[in-house]
Design an enzyme around this catalytic site. Sequence first.
Site, PDB file in Angstrom:
ATOM      1  N   CYS A 236       0.858  -1.188   0.000  1.00 34.52           N
ATOM      2  CA  CYS A 236       0.000   0.000   0.000  1.00 34.52           C
ATOM      3  C   CYS A 236       0.889   1.230   0.000  1.00 34.52           C
ATOM      4  O   CYS A 236       1.836   1.312   0.793  1.00 34.52           O
ATOM      5  CB  CYS A 236      -0.898  -0.025   1.242  1.00 34.52           C
ATOM      6  SG  CYS A 236      -1.870   1.473   1.428  1.00 34.52           S
ATOM      7  N   ASN A 245       1.413  -8.780  -1.335  1.00 34.00           N
ATOM      8  CA  ASN A 245       0.294  -9.604  -0.875  1.00 34.00           C
ATOM      9  C   ASN A 245       0.728 -11.067  -0.861  1.00 34.00           C
ATOM     10  O   ASN A 245       1.685 -11.460  -1.534  1.00 34.00           O
ATOM     11  CB  ASN A 245      -0.870  -9.485  -1.869  1.00 34.00           C
ATOM     12  CG  ASN A 245      -1.583  -8.161  -1.750  1.00 34.00           C
ATOM     13  OD1 ASN A 245      -1.091  -7.144  -2.217  1.00 34.00           O
ATOM     14  ND2 ASN A 245      -2.728  -8.166  -1.119  1.00 34.00           N
TER      15      ASN A 245
HETATM   16  C1  LIG Z   1     -10.090   9.462  -0.519  1.00 28.99           C
HETATM   17  C2  LIG Z   1      -9.350  10.535  -1.256  1.00 28.99           C
HETATM   18  C3  LIG Z   1      -9.939  10.760  -2.622  1.00 28.99           C
HETATM   19  C4  LIG Z   1      -9.476  11.828  -0.437  1.00 28.99           C
HETATM   20  O1  LIG Z   1      -8.575  12.784  -0.950  1.00 28.99           O
HETATM   21  P1  LIG Z   1      -8.715  14.333  -0.574  1.00 28.99           P
HETATM   22  O2  LIG Z   1      -7.599  15.057  -1.259  1.00 28.99           O
HETATM   23  O3  LIG Z   1      -8.833  14.461   0.904  1.00 28.99           O
HETATM   24  O4  LIG Z   1     -10.140  14.579  -1.229  1.00 28.99           O
HETATM   25  P2  LIG Z   1     -10.944  15.827  -1.600  1.00 28.99           P
HETATM   26  O5  LIG Z   1     -12.363  15.410  -1.516  1.00 28.99           O
HETATM   27  O6  LIG Z   1     -10.473  17.050  -0.847  1.00 28.99           O
HETATM   28  O7  LIG Z   1     -10.579  16.010  -3.158  1.00 28.99           O
HETATM   29  C5  LIG Z   1      -9.328  16.501  -3.601  1.00 28.99           C
HETATM   30  C6  LIG Z   1      -9.267  16.364  -5.113  1.00 28.99           C
HETATM   31  O8  LIG Z   1      -9.361  14.979  -5.484  1.00 28.99           O
HETATM   32  C7  LIG Z   1     -10.517  14.769  -6.315  1.00 28.99           C
HETATM   33  N1  LIG Z   1     -11.106  13.474  -5.950  1.00 28.99           N
HETATM   34  C8  LIG Z   1     -11.610  13.133  -4.763  1.00 28.99           C
HETATM   35  N2  LIG Z   1     -12.044  11.867  -4.824  1.00 28.99           N
HETATM   36  C9  LIG Z   1     -11.822  11.427  -6.076  1.00 28.99           C
HETATM   37  C10 LIG Z   1     -12.063  10.201  -6.721  1.00 28.99           C
HETATM   38  N3  LIG Z   1     -12.624   9.174  -6.095  1.00 28.99           N
HETATM   39  N4  LIG Z   1     -11.707  10.084  -8.006  1.00 28.99           N
HETATM   40  C11 LIG Z   1     -11.130  11.118  -8.664  1.00 28.99           C
HETATM   41  N5  LIG Z   1     -10.859  12.300  -8.087  1.00 28.99           N
HETATM   42  C12 LIG Z   1     -11.218  12.454  -6.806  1.00 28.99           C
HETATM   43  C13 LIG Z   1     -11.418  15.941  -5.998  1.00 28.99           C
HETATM   44  O9  LIG Z   1     -12.307  16.179  -7.051  1.00 28.99           O
HETATM   45  C14 LIG Z   1     -10.403  17.049  -5.817  1.00 28.99           C
HETATM   46  O10 LIG Z   1      -9.915  17.420  -7.100  1.00 28.99           O
HETATM   47  P3  LIG Z   1      -9.363  18.911  -7.390  1.00 28.99           P
HETATM   48  O11 LIG Z   1     -10.492  19.804  -7.046  1.00 28.99           O
HETATM   49  O12 LIG Z   1      -8.157  19.088  -6.459  1.00 28.99           O
HETATM   50  O13 LIG Z   1      -8.968  18.854  -8.836  1.00 28.99           O
HETATM   51  C15 LIG Z   1      -7.848  10.215  -1.400  1.00 28.99           C
HETATM   52  O14 LIG Z   1      -7.306  10.184  -0.124  1.00 28.99           O
HETATM   53  C16 LIG Z   1      -7.607   8.914  -2.092  1.00 28.99           C
HETATM   54  O15 LIG Z   1      -7.892   8.730  -3.274  1.00 28.99           O
HETATM   55  N6  LIG Z   1      -7.030   7.953  -1.342  1.00 28.99           N
HETATM   56  C17 LIG Z   1      -6.832   6.627  -1.869  1.00 28.99           C
HETATM   57  C18 LIG Z   1      -5.582   6.026  -1.356  1.00 28.99           C
HETATM   58  C19 LIG Z   1      -5.472   4.607  -1.842  1.00 28.99           C
HETATM   59  O16 LIG Z   1      -5.969   4.248  -2.889  1.00 28.99           O
HETATM   60  N7  LIG Z   1      -4.801   3.783  -1.027  1.00 28.99           N
HETATM   61  C20 LIG Z   1      -4.627   2.408  -1.349  1.00 28.99           C
HETATM   62  C21 LIG Z   1      -5.863   1.583  -1.167  1.00 28.99           C
HETATM   63  S1  LIG Z   1      -6.115   0.971   0.472  1.00 28.99           S
HETATM   64  C22 LIG Z   1      -5.202  -0.455   0.541  1.00 28.99           C
HETATM   65  O17 LIG Z   1      -4.453  -0.727  -0.344  1.00 28.99           O
HETATM   66  C23 LIG Z   1      -5.409  -1.417   1.665  1.00 28.99           C
HETATM   67  C24 LIG Z   1      -6.221  -2.633   1.244  1.00 28.99           C
HETATM   68  C25 LIG Z   1      -7.636  -2.211   0.834  1.00 28.99           C
HETATM   69  O18 LIG Z   1      -5.654  -3.287   0.130  1.00 28.99           O
HETATM   70  C26 LIG Z   1      -6.341  -3.645   2.390  1.00 28.99           C
HETATM   71  C27 LIG Z   1      -5.071  -3.862   3.226  1.00 28.99           C
HETATM   72  O19 LIG Z   1      -4.047  -4.320   2.705  1.00 28.99           O
HETATM   73  O20 LIG Z   1      -5.157  -3.577   4.418  1.00 28.99           O
END
Ligand SMILES: CC(C)(COP(=O)([O-])OP(=O)([O-])OC[C@H]1O[C@@H](n2cnc3c(N)ncnc32)[C@H](O)[C@@H]1OP(=O)([O-])[O-])[C@@H](O)C(=O)NCCC(=O)NCCSC(=O)C[C@@](C)(O)CC(=O)[O-]
Length: 301
Positions: A236, A245
């Site tokens: 991650c 994984n």
């Molecule tokens: C949750 C957010 C979006 C908050 O991110 P943020 O910056 O706090 O969000 P925001 O609402 O303030 O938005 C900021 C900008 O992002 C855009 N935005 C907002 N949301 C989206 C979206 N969905 N798709 C496209 N664009 C998006 C939004 O429109 C805006 O655009 P701007 O106005 O700056 O141009 C961000 O933190 C994020 O994307 N995080 C994802 C991190 C991630 O993917 N991590 C890995 C997955 S978890 C994992 O791997 C663990 C797992 C599941 O496998 C299990 C395990 O192993 O434990």
Amino acid sequence: MRIVEVGPRDGLQNEKAPVPTDVKLRFIARLAEAGLKEIEATSFVSPKWVPQLGDAAELWPQLPPGPLYSALVPNQKGLARAIEVGVKRIALFTAASDAFTQKNINMTVDASLEVFRQVIASFRGAGIPPADQWMRAYVSTAFECPYAGRIEPGRVAEVANRLFEMGVDEVSLGDTIGVAAPVEVFRLADALDSRRKSQIAWHFHDTHGTGIANVSAALDLGYTAFDSSAAGFGGCPYAPGAGGNLATEDLVYFLERTGMPTGVDVDRMARASEEVLAVLGRAPTAKSQLAALAAAAKCAT
Ligand SMILES: CC(C)(COP(=O)([O-])OP(=O)([O-])OC[C@H]1O[C@@H](n2cnc3c(N)ncnc32)[C@H](O)[C@@H]1OP(=O)([O-])[O-])[C@@H](O)C(=O)NCCC(=O)NCCSC(=O)C[C@@](C)(O)CC(=O)[O-]
């Protein structure tokens, strides 16, 4: 037995070298040909946060028929993007640790559950036939958080229960940094609602080589759903120290050898990730993949 293949999403999300969309599609096609029936194909998170999966909307409509596909969705914006291209199975994600969710999704666990409440309502109201809708939720850092240390099993159970109360179909418990040992699986299982056993999946990373031992512990307890990633890809971006994984090749070998049919062809599975490995400039490292490739090479000579 259910194997949820997370290689195209969890496996690739942390890779810096861009993997072209057509390579991802061939990877997924090969996973399907190997016999995998559930594949988490991509993620509708912010492309600024996870550039590797910024092609989600382009990839989704081209997925080869066969498996059940799901995609990671963090918020309403991600859901809208996913629904627009026809996603019917989504995976929400939170954690048992605020320190982790702050880094990963920029909000606390409680705040993420509030966001999910709205996402779930939108998803259920999106006009997808009820039989086709499916929703899982990850609880990351189910054993240990890279920022906050060890996590109490009761805390994990509490977050899982709240997700079930909100209506998710399945909760996947993530050993995000791959540190757990079987005794901790037993301890966590003790804290979980035993009536939900068929709705719990285990998501082990294999940083310390304990992934298969942990699967074995969960199997002993009667759990039957496991996440894994082809070639052991993974990690991650917001979990420093996370190894790959649990490799699907190792999981399939272990289950088959234990007498639990998976429907996955070991030889096809061993070759499914070859092109992605080449793009990443990496050699295979998963033990059962290496063994299957070596056996095939021996047969060919
Ligand atoms: C949750 C957010 C979006 C908050 O991110 P943020 O910056 O706090 O969000 P925001 O609402 O303030 O938005 C900021 C900008 O992002 C855009 N935005 C907002 N949301 C989206 C979206 N969905 N798709 C496209 N664009 C998006 C939004 O429109 C805006 O655009 P701007 O106005 O700056 O141009 C961000 O933190 C994020 O994307 N995080 C994802 C991190 C991630 O993917 N991590 C890995 C997955 S978890 C994992 O791997 C663990 C797992 C599941 O496998 C299990 C395990 O192993 O434990």
